[in-house]
Design an enzyme around this catalytic site. Sequence first.
Site, PDB file in Angstrom:
ATOM      1  N   ARG A  34     -51.144 -29.463 -43.714  1.00 16.07           N
ATOM      2  CA  ARG A  34     -51.017 -30.328 -44.888  1.00 16.07           C
ATOM      3  C   ARG A  34     -51.907 -29.871 -46.042  1.00 16.07           C
ATOM      4  NH1 ARG A  34     -51.400 -36.364 -42.481  1.00 16.07           N
ATOM      5  NH2 ARG A  34     -52.838 -35.319 -41.072  1.00 16.07           N
ATOM      6  N   ASP A  54     -49.888 -18.130 -40.692  1.00 16.30           N
ATOM      7  CA  ASP A  54     -50.199 -19.236 -39.795  1.00 16.30           C
ATOM      8  C   ASP A  54     -49.670 -18.876 -38.411  1.00 16.30           C
ATOM      9  OD1 ASP A  54     -50.230 -21.852 -38.415  1.00 16.30           O
ATOM     10  OD2 ASP A  54     -50.567 -22.669 -40.420  1.00 16.30           O
ATOM     11  N   ASN A  91     -61.026 -17.847 -33.958  1.00 17.05           N
ATOM     12  CA  ASN A  91     -61.302 -17.408 -35.328  1.00 17.05           C
ATOM     13  C   ASN A  91     -62.789 -17.426 -35.690  1.00 17.05           C
ATOM     14  OD1 ASN A  91     -61.944 -20.122 -36.051  1.00 17.05           O
ATOM     15  ND2 ASN A  91     -59.838 -20.522 -36.691  1.00 17.05           N
ATOM     16  N   ALA A 113     -62.885 -24.707 -45.441  1.00 18.33           N
ATOM     17  CA  ALA A 113     -62.474 -25.102 -44.088  1.00 18.33           C
ATOM     18  C   ALA A 113     -63.695 -25.317 -43.200  1.00 18.33           C
ATOM     19  CB  ALA A 113     -61.543 -24.044 -43.505  1.00 18.33           C
ATOM     20  N   ASP A 138     -67.671 -24.002 -49.651  1.00 16.99           N
ATOM     21  CA  ASP A 138     -67.960 -25.427 -49.496  1.00 16.99           C
ATOM     22  C   ASP A 138     -68.577 -25.719 -48.140  1.00 16.99           C
ATOM     23  OD1 ASP A 138     -67.802 -28.177 -50.545  1.00 16.99           O
ATOM     24  OD2 ASP A 138     -66.364 -28.505 -48.924  1.00 16.99           O
ATOM     25  N   GLU A 143     -74.713 -25.636 -40.440  1.00 20.81           N
ATOM     26  CA  GLU A 143     -75.168 -26.612 -41.424  1.00 20.81           C
ATOM     27  C   GLU A 143     -76.072 -27.642 -40.752  1.00 20.81           C
ATOM     28  OE1 GLU A 143     -71.468 -28.084 -42.865  1.00 20.81           O
ATOM     29  OE2 GLU A 143     -71.381 -26.652 -44.517  1.00 20.81           O
ATOM     30  N   HIS A 175     -70.363 -29.052 -48.876  1.00 20.67           N
ATOM     31  CA  HIS A 175     -69.336 -29.604 -47.985  1.00 20.67           C
ATOM     32  C   HIS A 175     -68.733 -30.869 -48.600  1.00 20.67           C
ATOM     33  CE1 HIS A 175     -68.246 -29.110 -43.492  1.00 20.67           C
ATOM     34  NE2 HIS A 175     -67.224 -29.594 -44.157  1.00 20.67           N
TER      35      HIS A 175
END
Length: 209
Positions: A34, A54, A91, A113, A138, A143, A175
């Site tokens: 989406r 994808d 990944n 992502a 982002d 983190e 983020h």
Amino acid sequence: MKQQLDQNHQFHFSPNFMGRLISDQTVGIIGTGRIGREAIKLFKGLGANVIAYDKYPQKSTNGQFVYVKDLADIYTKSDIISIHMPATDDNYHQFNHEVFEQMKDTALLINTARGSIVDTNDLMYALQSGEIAGAGIDTIEAETADLQDSRSTKQVSDPDVLKFSMMPNVLITPHSAFHTSESVRNMIDISLSNLMTMVNGEKPKDLVN
């Protein structure tokens, strides 16, 4: 130009800065769920040529983009690569030194992502050495809780964040790509709806596990 204003307090045309039209760019989208499909709409709205990869491609692209069979096509052909996939074991550090070497030296990487998809040290090297031109980040690896706490007022001490923030070819945000009034409202509405569904003994449609 922002750096020129911030550091030199100069606000005029700079011959060192040259923009690029999105309509002249090939944008590679990795992940066509989406969020990925919404990103495609935005890039297509600006006239970009969009290619995508994808593992589980959509049945129809509505003529908005073309799937490539191999990720190498995304790496080598894209002027901008935007990541829109969940973090998995497969990944982890997918974007590493070997991949940055395949990318155009004029390419931009956008990661909204998950941080683990990109090897932080390899990205820093790629940006400093000129393997790629720039990055919009982002999310980064490892983190801390403070970085993820939108209410925290502590000064940033994370060395990776500080290094990225001082690089002229990097735009880094905490983020916060999701943080819009609509998204926050949707999170509340969907959570409440799912809770009411469970209270009524039914199964929420957004249930993952």
